[in-house]
Design a protein around this motif. Structure first.
Motif, PDB file in Angstrom:
ATOM      1  N   ALA A 148       0.821  -1.208   0.000  1.00  0.00           N
ATOM      2  CA  ALA A 148       0.000   0.000   0.000  1.00  0.00           C
ATOM      3  C   ALA A 148       0.863   1.270   0.000  1.00  0.00           C
ATOM      4  O   ALA A 148       2.099   1.219  -0.054  1.00  0.00           O
ATOM      5  CB  ALA A 148      -0.955  -0.016   1.188  1.00  0.00           C
ATOM      6  N   HIS A 149       0.196   2.407   0.121  1.00  0.00           N
ATOM      7  CA  HIS A 149       0.842   3.711   0.033  1.00  0.00           C
ATOM      8  C   HIS A 149       1.898   3.920   1.119  1.00  0.00           C
ATOM      9  O   HIS A 149       1.744   3.499   2.262  1.00  0.00           O
ATOM     10  CB  HIS A 149      -0.212   4.819   0.135  1.00  0.00           C
ATOM     11  N   ASP A 150       2.978   4.557   0.726  1.00  0.00           N
ATOM     12  CA  ASP A 150       4.038   4.993   1.643  1.00  0.00           C
ATOM     13  C   ASP A 150       4.761   3.850   2.349  1.00  0.00           C
ATOM     14  O   ASP A 150       5.475   4.091   3.338  1.00  0.00           O
ATOM     15  CB  ASP A 150       3.483   5.982   2.678  1.00  0.00           C
ATOM     16  N   ASP A 168       1.897   2.936   4.987  1.00  0.00           N
ATOM     17  CA  ASP A 168       2.862   3.569   5.878  1.00  0.00           C
ATOM     18  C   ASP A 168       3.552   2.555   6.792  1.00  0.00           C
ATOM     19  O   ASP A 168       3.813   2.819   7.958  1.00  0.00           O
ATOM     20  CB  ASP A 168       2.170   4.663   6.700  1.00  0.00           C
ATOM     21  N   VAL A 169       3.864   1.400   6.233  1.00  0.00           N
ATOM     22  CA  VAL A 169       4.574   0.343   6.953  1.00  0.00           C
ATOM     23  C   VAL A 169       6.024   0.334   6.495  1.00  0.00           C
ATOM     24  O   VAL A 169       6.317   0.485   5.305  1.00  0.00           O
ATOM     25  CB  VAL A 169       3.937  -1.035   6.696  1.00  0.00           C
ATOM     26  N   THR A 170       6.940   0.145   7.439  1.00  0.00           N
ATOM     27  CA  THR A 170       8.359  -0.012   7.112  1.00  0.00           C
ATOM     28  C   THR A 170       8.809  -1.407   7.530  1.00  0.00           C
ATOM     29  O   THR A 170       8.597  -1.812   8.673  1.00  0.00           O
ATOM     30  CB  THR A 170       9.212   1.041   7.835  1.00  0.00           C
ATOM     31  N   ILE A 183      -0.109  -7.017   7.990  1.00  0.00           N
ATOM     32  CA  ILE A 183       0.599  -6.006   8.769  1.00  0.00           C
ATOM     33  C   ILE A 183      -0.238  -4.738   8.782  1.00  0.00           C
ATOM     34  O   ILE A 183      -0.530  -4.162   7.723  1.00  0.00           O
ATOM     35  CB  ILE A 183       1.994  -5.730   8.183  1.00  0.00           C
ATOM     36  N   ASN A 184      -0.656  -4.312   9.949  1.00  0.00           N
ATOM     37  CA  ASN A 184      -1.524  -3.148  10.076  1.00  0.00           C
ATOM     38  C   ASN A 184      -0.784  -1.848   9.780  1.00  0.00           C
ATOM     39  O   ASN A 184       0.444  -1.785   9.797  1.00  0.00           O
ATOM     40  CB  ASN A 184      -2.148  -3.099  11.470  1.00  0.00           C
TER      41      ASN A 184
END
Length: 228
Positions: A148-150, A168-170, A183-184
């Motif tokens: 997803a995004h970012d 927005d997951v790293t 992964i939330n």
């Protein structure tokens, strides 16, 4: 001077004749059939000397990594599943002075705009991605996964089939995320960790851990540098 389509054909070898390597070959065949890129698969490299001179998928097993020293024009894809093994082999290839790594994206994958995808990364069939994400070098994103995004996926990350990565997951270098894990949003997973199949990650995870369950909890820790 007019260019022939054959001028754009890139010669390719795959390291590893196991299941993942053969899946890479099938992916290359699909890419060529779709005309989205042109690869000439010239054979395989494998550390098992007993296979040298044999054939897999009717293509020759040419030898081991030193073969690349005499073929600097050939691209290489490392078809080895374990992130730490893939990293070690990539470093061995670089030590030979070889610099051409193939980036392979299945024609059915949905690839967003305003994104960055590093060399040597392989994105398999029916992967769906959105926008503004960054994928490092030698990452594997397997069948039907979602990015997803970012999101930021660092070098050598493995994403198994049907993994869902929210925005927005790293994910740190070398982390291996198992089949059907989720992964939330907004979380960080440290480098060289393992997320078990079917796990649901609801909190950030440290480096060098193995986490399983729903919600995912660390059950094992390794010493820093275990992958070297």
């Amino acid at each position: 001077m007019n260019r022939s389509p054959l001028d754009d054909v890139k010669r390719l070898v795959i390291v590893g004749t196991g299941g993942l390597g053969r899946e890479f070959h099938a992916l290359v065949e699909n890419i060529n059939a779709a005309g989205t890129d042109l690869w000439q698969m010239v054979g395989w490299l494998d550390s098992d000397a007993a296979q040298h001179g044999s054939a897999v998928h009717d293509l020759p097993v040419l030898g081991d990594l030193p073969w690349l020293s005499d073929h600097p024009e050939v691209y290489v894809a490392v078809g080895l599943g374990a992130p730490h093994t893939r990293r070690q082999v990539v470093e061995q290839i670089r030590a030979l002075g070889h610099t051409r790594f193939a980036t392979l994206i299945h024609p059915s994958a949905v690839i967003g705009r305003r994104v960055e995808i590093g060399e040597g990364t392989v994105i398999c069939a029916h992967v769906t991605t959105t926008t503004d994400y960054r994928i490092g070098r030698h990452v594997l994103i397997n069948l039907m996964a979602t990015v997803a995004h970012d999101d930021v996926l660092h070098d050598y990350v493995n994403i198994a089939p049907a993994v869902v990565i929210s925005g927005d997951v790293t994910i740190g270098e070398g982390t291996d995320v198992g089949t059907n894990a989720t992964i939330n949003q907004g979380l960080e997973i440290g480098a060289w960790s393992v997320v078990g199949s079917g796990s649901v990650v609801t909190r950030s995870l440290p480096a060098n851990c193995t986490a399983v369950g729903a919600p995912a909890k660390p059950i094992k820790e390794r010493e820093a540098g275990w992958h070297l």
